[in-house]
Scaffold this active site. Structure first.
Site, PDB file in Angstrom:
ATOM      1  N   PRO A  62      -8.942  64.755  33.102  1.00 44.24           N
ATOM      2  CA  PRO A  62      -8.202  64.891  34.356  1.00 44.24           C
ATOM      3  C   PRO A  62      -6.703  65.010  34.113  1.00 44.24           C
ATOM      4  O   PRO A  62      -6.132  64.270  33.326  1.00 44.24           O
ATOM      5  CB  PRO A  62      -8.546  63.620  35.119  1.00 44.24           C
ATOM      6  CG  PRO A  62      -8.928  62.631  34.068  1.00 44.24           C
ATOM      7  CD  PRO A  62      -9.562  63.424  32.963  1.00 44.24           C
ATOM      8  N   ASP A  74      -6.244  63.513  37.844  1.00 46.79           N
ATOM      9  CA  ASP A  74      -5.980  62.094  37.626  1.00 46.79           C
ATOM     10  C   ASP A  74      -4.923  61.677  38.640  1.00 46.79           C
ATOM     11  O   ASP A  74      -3.819  62.206  38.629  1.00 46.79           O
ATOM     12  CB  ASP A  74      -5.447  61.928  36.195  1.00 46.79           C
ATOM     13  CG  ASP A  74      -5.535  60.503  35.713  1.00 46.79           C
ATOM     14  OD1 ASP A  74      -6.144  59.678  36.412  1.00 46.79           O
ATOM     15  OD2 ASP A  74      -4.986  60.217  34.641  1.00 46.79           O
ATOM     16  N   TRP A 104      -6.699  54.207  33.302  1.00 41.18           N
ATOM     17  CA  TRP A 104      -7.537  54.740  32.216  1.00 41.18           C
ATOM     18  C   TRP A 104      -9.010  54.464  32.482  1.00 41.18           C
ATOM     19  O   TRP A 104      -9.871  55.151  31.959  1.00 41.18           O
ATOM     20  CB  TRP A 104      -7.128  54.140  30.868  1.00 41.18           C
ATOM     21  CG  TRP A 104      -5.813  54.655  30.401  1.00 41.18           C
ATOM     22  CD1 TRP A 104      -4.620  53.994  30.426  1.00 41.18           C
ATOM     23  CD2 TRP A 104      -5.534  55.947  29.850  1.00 41.18           C
ATOM     24  NE1 TRP A 104      -3.631  54.796  29.921  1.00 41.18           N
ATOM     25  CE2 TRP A 104      -4.165  55.990  29.560  1.00 41.18           C
ATOM     26  CE3 TRP A 104      -6.326  57.059  29.571  1.00 41.18           C
ATOM     27  CZ2 TRP A 104      -3.554  57.104  29.004  1.00 41.18           C
ATOM     28  CZ3 TRP A 104      -5.714  58.184  29.019  1.00 41.18           C
ATOM     29  CH2 TRP A 104      -4.342  58.191  28.739  1.00 41.18           C
ATOM     30  N   GLN A 133      -4.145  61.550  23.195  1.00 39.40           N
ATOM     31  CA  GLN A 133      -5.278  60.995  23.940  1.00 39.40           C
ATOM     32  C   GLN A 133      -6.249  60.216  23.064  1.00 39.40           C
ATOM     33  O   GLN A 133      -7.244  59.686  23.558  1.00 39.40           O
ATOM     34  CB  GLN A 133      -6.041  62.110  24.660  1.00 39.40           C
ATOM     35  CG  GLN A 133      -5.247  62.802  25.746  1.00 39.40           C
ATOM     36  CD  GLN A 133      -4.814  61.854  26.843  1.00 39.40           C
ATOM     37  OE1 GLN A 133      -5.480  60.872  27.139  1.00 39.40           O
ATOM     38  NE2 GLN A 133      -3.664  62.120  27.431  1.00 39.40           N
ATOM     39  N   TRP A 184      -7.621  58.806  26.474  1.00 34.24           N
ATOM     40  CA  TRP A 184      -8.860  59.289  27.092  1.00 34.24           C
ATOM     41  C   TRP A 184     -10.053  59.247  26.142  1.00 34.24           C
ATOM     42  O   TRP A 184     -11.138  58.820  26.520  1.00 34.24           O
ATOM     43  CB  TRP A 184      -8.637  60.705  27.634  1.00 34.24           C
ATOM     44  CG  TRP A 184      -9.695  61.169  28.557  1.00 34.24           C
ATOM     45  CD1 TRP A 184     -10.170  60.514  29.661  1.00 34.24           C
ATOM     46  CD2 TRP A 184     -10.447  62.398  28.465  1.00 34.24           C
ATOM     47  NE1 TRP A 184     -11.153  61.266  30.266  1.00 34.24           N
ATOM     48  CE2 TRP A 184     -11.339  62.420  29.548  1.00 34.24           C
ATOM     49  CE3 TRP A 184     -10.428  63.467  27.572  1.00 34.24           C
ATOM     50  CZ2 TRP A 184     -12.210  63.488  29.777  1.00 34.24           C
ATOM     51  CZ3 TRP A 184     -11.293  64.531  27.796  1.00 34.24           C
ATOM     52  CH2 TRP A 184     -12.179  64.540  28.885  1.00 34.24           C
ATOM     53  N   LYS A 204      11.249  68.316  19.335  1.00 34.16           N
ATOM     54  CA  LYS A 204      10.498  68.132  20.562  1.00 34.16           C
ATOM     55  C   LYS A 204      11.210  68.860  21.701  1.00 34.16           C
ATOM     56  O   LYS A 204      12.435  68.851  21.779  1.00 34.16           O
ATOM     57  CB  LYS A 204      10.444  66.630  20.864  1.00 34.16           C
ATOM     58  CG  LYS A 204       9.222  66.233  21.666  1.00 34.16           C
ATOM     59  CD  LYS A 204       9.185  64.722  21.855  1.00 34.16           C
ATOM     60  CE  LYS A 204       8.405  64.425  23.112  1.00 34.16           C
ATOM     61  NZ  LYS A 204       8.348  63.036  23.444  1.00 34.16           N
ATOM     62  N   LYS A 246      14.213  67.977  28.242  1.00 34.66           N
ATOM     63  CA  LYS A 246      15.251  68.346  29.188  1.00 34.66           C
ATOM     64  C   LYS A 246      16.633  68.176  28.558  1.00 34.66           C
ATOM     65  O   LYS A 246      17.500  69.032  28.675  1.00 34.66           O
ATOM     66  CB  LYS A 246      15.142  67.430  30.418  1.00 34.66           C
ATOM     67  CG  LYS A 246      15.008  68.220  31.709  1.00 34.66           C
ATOM     68  CD  LYS A 246      15.038  67.290  32.904  1.00 34.66           C
ATOM     69  CE  LYS A 246      14.105  67.797  33.976  1.00 34.66           C
ATOM     70  NZ  LYS A 246      13.723  66.756  34.928  1.00 34.66           N
TER      71      LYS A 246
END
Ligand SMILES: [Zn+2]
Ligand SMILES: [Zn+2]
Length: 782
Positions: A48, A87, A516, A552, A556, A589, A592
């Site tokens: 999700p 989610d 979770w 994850q 997840w 990475k 912003k």
């Protein structure tokens, strides 16, 4: 008459958008599912997504992997259902709303009202749903956006209640007191897999402080990185096996580890006595910050093997409220636990009452200095856990809370993980494997508002009970409620049950579930199992394939494994493809603050979704960080795509001029020229290799093999050497053969690349065959 259409000359964004609309108009997704047998499923689970932030470039990578393998398996003849997931609960959502309403803490939420607050949360979840759906369509991902599973749905929650009720009845859920990482800003405890996500290097003031022995003018030197915990000190701790010394230095007598004396005192000291740690046990000392009162024996030296000689002084201070090791020592020596800190991380007593503990470090150091209790202050950079959402440094805090006793099924989890095929394998063996070896119980409860309410009711007599369905709640409620009840807070908070023991009303505990738990329940909850869809569930469990980012692993992937291992005894997935991050071309990475982020929509408008989809795996295997470089992307267009298009254009130009249609004749293999047979043999080898690479989820090799074939074998060698045969006046056997061979190979290549680049493959395939869609075709056989 034109036999074969020219390739589109429109802007790539227009071409791709039109094709996407065409797919909608022919309902290609459902067609590609319904034309496969129900007995031949390849099961895919969508992790999700949260739609409360705009989609980024890395979302494209994750989506293209899911999409490519679902399309590939469909072409292989499997029926691949594709339910998208959202989610929707949890702290991230609450934080967004809090920001919007300029709230500072939970008191603001309660003043505003939980009902109104949750309503806002529910709305905010969908803020960027349109953008995500647009991304999905724009990049040609086939997934069912019309029938999603949504974690805040009442039915979804009901399935979770069913699981939690089962866990409770089987003794897997308990209320415990544990030293937990707590985010003082969010006011909630974090699970260990969340803590693992938020480590950051920060600079802190560490201090070495002298603790005076009770009946002697000597001092234990103690090092701590958290001066704010000193007020709760009740003991010191040494390693019983290590060597300690008493020294004379700077006019004082100090006790510390022998191996650390040089680094702390330089060479200016004289050794007076030598001990092992065990010799120091039970020696008493005077409290350093004597502001709190104790109700048990305290202020003496304890022993434990967890004390290391790596840095500091070899003597640590024990504050059982603020560290797991400290609490363990506290239990062993029956020490009092002093906790002068509230759940917002502020002192509630002592001279620094009201102050956030980490801000108090400086004040405490000032105090120590003023009272001649500071031996040394030193800035140090260390890796410290922060709240993964709001970036506040976590504090370790004793907290009552609800847990799932995952340690009870640890062996089964390890065993089930070993049966999973991980791509790459080290994620399963090392990352998740190590995590499972060091498993802690799962801190399930969150003292928050927008989440699945824990279905546990408590009586003042101490009795507990759970309910496992909405119907059970309706039947057992003291108040009159009906089917329409929303299972969220605050509605469910107003429902009381009768205590089976003393008949008094029971109240729901306040906590909601860790979000979770929502995402980990999706194999069951997406189909409202076991209340509905039993057959569908059985057919769709476990998944053959899932794919998400490496972050994850302890998220997840882990929670899915825990919940399904408990409910069904098996892992809910068989194959996991894990992707790493997308970084900029220098390996940094995208963020912003660096202003190096790339908008996926702008990129697709400029280069086309296909080019990006092909480019990603061409850079490096997706399970390593992808260094995204626009130049490389341009090269995909100028090399691979333009060569493929030129080959198609060459073929169709002559076919149309000469009115040759290779579909109208056959040329037997034995009658083809040697070079035709050479190309066909190369092509069949390619099909075999590409199939093998798709089967082990290695798109980088898929891309490289196909690219080499198209550029070198097909274009550079075959077409170039056989141009004259296309130009021949007579449609003789040689001319027929070259047309037939080129047609077969081009058509085959369009199917080989279709899972990865759905647009250009569709155009070439449809132009060559006049069929409805390449995505309804079968994958080539070697
Ligand atoms: Zn936080
Ligand atoms: Zn009772």
């Amino acid at each position: 008459m034109t036999k074969f259409k020219e390739l589109s000359k429109e802007k790539v964004s227009v071409f791709e958008t039109n094709l996407s609309e065409y797919w909608d108009s022919i309902d290609v997704l459902n067609k590609s599912i319904n034309n496969r047998s129900k007995d031949n499923n390849f099961v895919f689970y969508d992790g999700p997504a949260t739609a409360n932030a705009m989609p980024k470039l890395h979302h494209m990578l994750a989506k293209l992997l899911k999409d490519t393998f679902c399309k590939y398996k469909t072409m292989q003849g499997y029926r691949v259902l594709r339910k998208v997931g959202w989610d929707t609960h949890g702290l991230p959502v609450e934080l967004e709303v809090e920001k919007e309403l300029c709230f500072l803490n939970k008191t603001d939420i309660e003043k505003y009202g939980i009902e109104k607050f949750n309503k806002k949360c529910c709305e905010s979840v969908w803020k960027n749903e349109k953008a995500f759906s647009l991304l999905t369509k724009r990049m040609g991902q086939f997934i069912d956006l019309d029938n999603p599973y949504v974690t805040y749905d009442n039915k979804y929650i009901e399935t979770e209640w069913w699981i939690l009720d089962k866990m409770f009845k089987e003794g897997m859920i308990y209320e415990g007191h544990k030293i937990m990482p707590l985010c003082p800003r969010c006011g909630t405890a974090l699970a260990s897999h969340e803590v693992a996500q938020g480590y950051k290097n920060i600079t802190v003031d560490t201090v070495v402080v002298p603790f005076k022995l009770k009946n002697e003018d000597s001092y234990f030197l103690v090092w701590t990185t958290t001066p704010w915990t000193l007020i709760a000190n009740v003991a010191l701790c040494v390693n019983p096996q290590e060597k300690y010394i008493k020294v004379k230095s700077q006019g004082y007598q100090f006790i510390l580890a022998a191996s650390l004396a040089d680094s702390l005192l330089g060479s200016e000291y004289e050794v007076l006595e030598k001990y092992t740690g065990k010799d120091l046990e039970m020696i008493e000392y005077e409290p350093l910050l004597p502001f709190l009162t104790v109700d048990k024996k305290a202020y003496f030296v304890t022993c434990d093997n967890y004390v290391t000689m790596e840095d500091g002084t070899g003597i640590v201070h024990i504050a059982p409220a603020f560290g797991a090791d400290d609490a363990e020592v506290g239990r062993k020596y029956n020490l009092p636990t002093l906790n002068p800190v509230d759940e917002e991380g502020k002192y509630r007593e002592g001279p620094w009452a009201g102050m956030f503990v980490m801000d108090a470090d400086l004040e405490i150091i000032k105090y120590l200095k003023a009272n001649d209790k500071l031996f040394k202050k030193q800035k140090m950079e260390h890796n410290y856990p922060h709240c993964w959402r709001c970036q506040t440094p976590l504090i370790y805090y004793p907290k009552p809370g609800w847990f799932i006793e995952t340690t009870k099924i640890k062996d089964k989890l390890i065993e089930n993980n070993k049966k999973v095929n991980w791509f790459p394998s080290y994620v399963g063996e090392k990352r998740l494997g190590n995590w499972l070896e060091n498993l802690n119980d799962w801190a399930l409860g969150r003292n928050r508002y927008w989440g699945t309410p824990l279905n546990i009711w408590k009586c003042e007599c101490g009795e507990l009970r759970t309910v496992g369905s909405k119907q059970e709640l309706i039947n057992e409620a003291i108040e009159t409620i009906d089917e329409t009840i929303d299972l969220h807070r605050p509605y469910v908070d107003n429902v009381h049950l009768t205590c089976p023991k003393c008949s008094k009303p029971m109240t729901r505990i306040e906590e909601v579930a860790d979000c979770w738990f929502d995402s980990g329940s999706m194999p069951f909850a997406q189909y409202h199992y076991p209340f509905e869809n039993e057959e569908l569930f059985n057919e769709q469990f476990p998944a053959d394939f899932i794919s998400e980012g490496i972050d994850q692993t302890r998220g997840w992937f882990y929670v899915l494994l825990v919940i399904s291992t408990f409910v069904k005894g098996v892992s809910p997935y068989k194959n996991v493809l894990v992707n790493d991050m997308v970084v900029d071309k220098d390996g940094l990475k995208m963020s912003k603050s660096r202003n190096n982020g790339i908008d996926p929509f702008e990129l697709m408008d400029q280069f086309g979704a296909d080019a990006i989809r092909w480019y990603f795996p061409s850079v490096s295997p997706v399970w390593t960080p992808t260094k995204f470089d626009i130049e490389g992307l341009k090269e995909v267009n100028s090399k691979f795509f333009s060569t493929l298009k030129n080959t198609y254009n060459f073929f169709t130009l002559y076919a149309n001029t000469d009115q040759v249609d290779p579909r109208e004749f056959e040329v037997e293999y034995k009658d083809r020229e040697e070079i035709d047979r050479w190309l066909l043999s190369k092509y069949h080898k390619l099909v075999k290799q590409v199939t093998e690479y798709y089967d082990i989820y290695d798109l980088t090799q898929v891309v490289r093999e196909i690219q080499y074939f198209v550029l070198e074998d097909l274009s550079n060698w075959y077409i170039r050497r056989n141009r004259k045969r296309f130009w021949g006046n007579e449609l003789d056997l040689s001319k027929k053969s070259v047309y037939k061979t080129t047609y077969e190979v081009l058509e085959g290549v369009s199917r080989l690349i279709a899972p990865l680049v759905p647009f250009i493959s569709e155009e070439i395939y449809c132009n060559l065959t006049e069929k409805e869609s390449v995505h309804l075709a079968d994958f080539p056989q070697a």
